[in-house]
Design a protein around this motif. Structure first.
Motif, mmCIF file in Angstrom:
data_model
loop_
_atom_site.group_PDB
_atom_site.id
_atom_site.type_symbol
_atom_site.label_atom_id
_atom_site.label_comp_id
_atom_site.label_asym_id
_atom_site.label_seq_id
_atom_site.Cartn_x
_atom_site.Cartn_y
_atom_site.Cartn_z
ATOM 1 N N GLY A 1 0.789 -1.231 0.000
ATOM 2 C CA GLY A 1 0.000 0.000 0.000
ATOM 3 C C GLY A 1 0.821 1.280 0.000
ATOM 4 O O GLY A 1 0.263 2.375 -0.045
ATOM 5 N N ARG A 2 2.142 1.164 0.030
ATOM 6 C CA ARG A 2 2.977 2.374 0.091
ATOM 7 C C ARG A 2 2.937 3.113 -1.243
ATOM 8 O O ARG A 2 3.027 2.513 -2.309
ATOM 9 N N ASP A 3 2.823 4.443 -1.176
ATOM 10 C CA ASP A 3 2.875 5.248 -2.401
ATOM 11 C C ASP A 3 4.301 5.309 -2.929
ATOM 12 O O ASP A 3 5.266 5.263 -2.158
ATOM 13 N N TRP A 4 4.421 5.482 -4.244
ATOM 14 C CA TRP A 4 5.741 5.490 -4.893
ATOM 15 C C TRP A 4 6.635 6.590 -4.351
ATOM 16 O O TRP A 4 7.848 6.421 -4.235
ATOM 17 N N ASN A 5 6.028 7.753 -4.014
ATOM 18 C CA ASN A 5 6.861 8.881 -3.575
ATOM 19 C C ASN A 5 7.427 8.635 -2.178
ATOM 20 O O ASN A 5 8.488 9.150 -1.831
ATOM 21 N N LEU A 6 6.737 7.818 -1.382
ATOM 22 C CA LEU A 6 7.287 7.462 -0.074
ATOM 23 C C LEU A 6 8.469 6.509 -0.258
ATOM 24 O O LEU A 6 9.432 6.531 0.516
ATOM 25 N N ALA A 7 8.401 5.691 -1.283
ATOM 26 C CA ALA A 7 9.555 4.830 -1.610
ATOM 27 C C ALA A 7 10.732 5.702 -2.076
ATOM 28 O O ALA A 7 11.884 5.470 -1.677
ATOM 29 N N ALA B 1 11.283 8.678 -1.106
ATOM 30 C CA ALA B 1 11.782 9.339 0.110
ATOM 31 C C ALA B 1 12.720 8.421 0.889
ATOM 32 O O ALA B 1 13.684 8.887 1.499
ATOM 33 N N MET B 2 12.463 7.124 0.843
ATOM 34 C CA MET B 2 13.351 6.178 1.549
ATOM 35 C C MET B 2 14.763 6.245 0.955
ATOM 36 O O MET B 2 15.754 6.158 1.682
ATOM 37 N N VAL B 3 14.845 6.390 -0.365
ATOM 38 C CA VAL B 3 16.160 6.523 -1.011
ATOM 39 C C VAL B 3 16.756 7.891 -0.668
ATOM 40 O O VAL B 3 17.924 8.005 -0.294
ATOM 41 N N ALA B 4 15.932 8.922 -0.765
ATOM 42 C CA ALA B 4 16.427 10.285 -0.479
ATOM 43 C C ALA B 4 16.966 10.376 0.958
ATOM 44 O O ALA B 4 17.985 11.018 1.203
ATOM 45 N N ASN B 5 16.282 9.690 1.889
ATOM 46 C CA ASN B 5 16.686 9.762 3.307
ATOM 47 C C ASN B 5 17.830 8.833 3.664
ATOM 48 O O ASN B 5 18.307 8.853 4.797
ATOM 49 N N GLY B 6 18.223 7.972 2.748
ATOM 50 C CA GLY B 6 19.298 7.029 3.049
ATOM 51 C C GLY B 6 18.828 5.786 3.798
ATOM 52 O O GLY B 6 19.628 5.044 4.346
ATOM 53 N N ASP B 7 17.508 5.536 3.800
ATOM 54 C CA ASP B 7 16.995 4.303 4.408
ATOM 55 C C ASP B 7 17.044 3.148 3.421
ATOM 56 O O ASP B 7 17.004 1.985 3.806
ATOM 57 N N ALA B 8 17.061 3.502 2.145
ATOM 58 C CA ALA B 8 17.064 2.461 1.107
ATOM 59 C C ALA B 8 18.108 2.812 0.052
ATOM 60 O O ALA B 8 18.395 3.990 -0.180
ATOM 61 N N LEU B 9 18.643 1.782 -0.584
ATOM 62 C CA LEU B 9 19.711 1.996 -1.568
ATOM 63 C C LEU B 9 19.163 2.419 -2.929
ATOM 64 O O LEU B 9 19.600 3.433 -3.484
ATOM 65 N N PHE B 10 18.221 1.630 -3.476
ATOM 66 C CA PHE B 10 17.742 1.852 -4.853
ATOM 67 C C PHE B 10 16.216 1.941 -4.905
ATOM 68 O O PHE B 10 15.520 1.366 -4.068
ATOM 69 N N GLN B 11 15.741 2.598 -5.947
ATOM 70 C CA GLN B 11 14.335 2.467 -6.358
ATOM 71 C C GLN B 11 14.327 2.338 -7.870
ATOM 72 O O GLN B 11 15.033 3.099 -8.557
ATOM 73 N N ILE B 12 13.568 1.401 -8.388
ATOM 74 C CA ILE B 12 13.353 1.326 -9.842
ATOM 75 C C ILE B 12 12.057 2.092 -10.109
ATOM 76 O O ILE B 12 10.995 1.705 -9.623
ATOM 77 N N MET B 13 12.154 3.178 -10.842
ATOM 78 C CA MET B 13 10.953 4.018 -11.037
ATOM 79 C C MET B 13 11.175 4.955 -12.211
ATOM 80 O O MET B 13 12.311 5.248 -12.580
ATOM 81 N N GLY B 14 10.093 5.414 -12.787
ATOM 82 C CA GLY B 14 10.167 6.422 -13.839
ATOM 83 C C GLY B 14 10.772 7.708 -13.302
ATOM 84 O O GLY B 14 10.873 7.910 -12.076
#
Ligand code: GAL
Length: 416
Positions: A243-249, A251-264
């Protein structure tokens, strides 16, 4: 279409609109509700305000446009269409086939759209030879967005192959980070699936499976492998993705909580909106295996047939504004996309934008440019939704890869 109507959707109407003689307003149905998207939308809203055109906002949250299209259908069925609608690919064609869209030929002729809009976009902006939509941008969907500091901390270089990509995600996961930021919505699953299909099978396979809907390709060993890669990706997504929105994903990359996002590259709009810079805090590279190809979608504004003269004038003014070279720069540098016109200098764009523009042109010239299935540019909405269902069911563990490929064959056949 009456002659009167055609005349009104032309530059004469635009001129009239700037005099402010008639109170004009557009009601715009769109799904640009994230921080970065809203910032880009504001560029358009302010541009129109400068020409005395009012704006009634009709946002439909959810990203990707699926929910927005449901709301649109309800509005039209109720006999109350919005004046302007953000729309993608084959949906534009479907609404045009229903006779619901205003004809923009006069404006297009006055402003030479034929010469500045590339064929890959005109294929969707025109129906039966008539202009029915004004393209705002070109997004491309086969990008990875990466947190630079985290890459450095983990000693990771930009991966060039699928194996290196997996190894990088493994390193992040082992170090206690979320390796792949992802949200739980069908269109997000489909977005990464586009890249898995391209990465496994290359352009010919993508064309056969996603565009030509060839049952042999849909049920092939390559399709099974694309699903197997999806399962690998699933293993790198955190437990709370549902249920997570793409922009929150993003944000996880922007904040350094996550390494990658595959996205447009609308994801870039989120990084920019967070005050980050391409090539510095975040970086972009093509999904390993898809280099040299671009899967694209183009946001366009279609104008619904209305009878009110002031509304028609406002529609013409909006279409005209959207196509202006200055607007295409101002909007797309904020949105993360690249211009829909081929005559725009890349100068004002950041590192990812310039790369995107160059790669788009190269892909178009070399036969590597393909419409994104996830974003309505490879096949019609009913096939697209059938694919979504299979992809998401597999991603959530309902099917193994073999079964998923077989389900693709059946689901697509039923939807055609
Ligand atoms: C796409 C659209 C983009 C972006 C994204 C997420 O379909 O083309 O402009 O908004 O959805 O909402």
């Amino acid at each position: 279409m009456t002659i009167l109507r055609k005349l009104q959707l032309s530059a004469a109407a635009v001129a009239l609109s700037t005099t402010g003689v008639v109170a004009q307003e557009v009601e715009v149905l769109h799904w640009w509700t994230s921080g970065g998207e809203a910032a880009a939308l504001n560029v358009l809203r302010e541009d129109l305000a400068g020409s005395g055109i009012g704006w009634t906002d009709m946002p439909v949250a959810g990203g990707g446009g699926s929910d927005a299209m449901t709301v649109l259908r309800a509005r039209v069925t109720a006999g109350d269409p919005p004046t302007a609608v953000q729309m993608l690919g084959f949906s534009i064609q479907d609404w045009a086939a229903e006779g619901a869209l205003a004809n923009l030929n006069d404006l297009a002729a006055e402003q030479n759209w034929d010469d500045v809009v590339p064929a890959a976009l005109q294929r969707f902006s025109t129906y039966d030879g008539d202009w029915v939509a004004a393209p705002v941008n070109v997004h491309s969907t086969n990008w990875v967005w990466a947190n630079t500091a985290l890459m450095e901390e983990l000693g990771i270089e930009q991966p060039g192959t699928w194996d290196e990509f997996v190894a990088a995600m493994q390193a992040a996961q082992d170090a206690g980070y979320t390796a792949l930021a992802h949200g739980g919505q069908a269109w997000q699953d489909a977005t990464i699936f586009d890249s898995m299909v391209m990465g496994v099978g290359g352009p010919e396979f993508y064309q056969a499976a996603m565009v030509d809907l060839d049952p042999e390709a849909l049920g092939s060993a390559q399709m099974v492998e694309a699903f197997e890669r999806m399962a690998v990706l699933r293993g790198f997504v955190d437990d709370n993705f549902s249920g997570r929105d793409w922009n929150l994903a993003s944000a996880m990359v922007a904040n350094g909580d996550a390494l990658f996002q595959i996205m447009g590259d609308w994801a870039k709009g989120e990084f920019i909106n967070a005050g980050q810079t391409a090539g510095e805090e975040f970086q972009c590279f093509r999904v390993p295996g898809t280099e040299g190809t671009v899967t694209f979608n183009s946001d366009q504004f279609a104008m619904f047939n209305v009878t009110d003269a002031a509304a028609m004038e406002a529609q013409a003014a909006m279409a005209s504004a959207v196509m202006s070279p200055e607007f295409q720069v101002a909007f797309n540098t904020v949105k993360g996309s690249v211009p829909a016109r081929t005559d725009i200098s890349p100068e004002a764009f950041d590192a990812c934008g310039q790369m995107g523009m160059a790669q788009l042109a190269e892909a178009a010239a070399s036969g590597g440019l393909f419409g994104s299935m996830a974003h309505g540019h490879a096949n019609n909405p009913s096939v697209q939704n059938a694919m979504y269902d299979v992809i998401t069911a597999h991603f959530n563990g309902e099917y193994d890869a073999e079964t998923a490929a077989q389900e693709m064959v059946t689901a697509v056949e039923l939807a055609m």
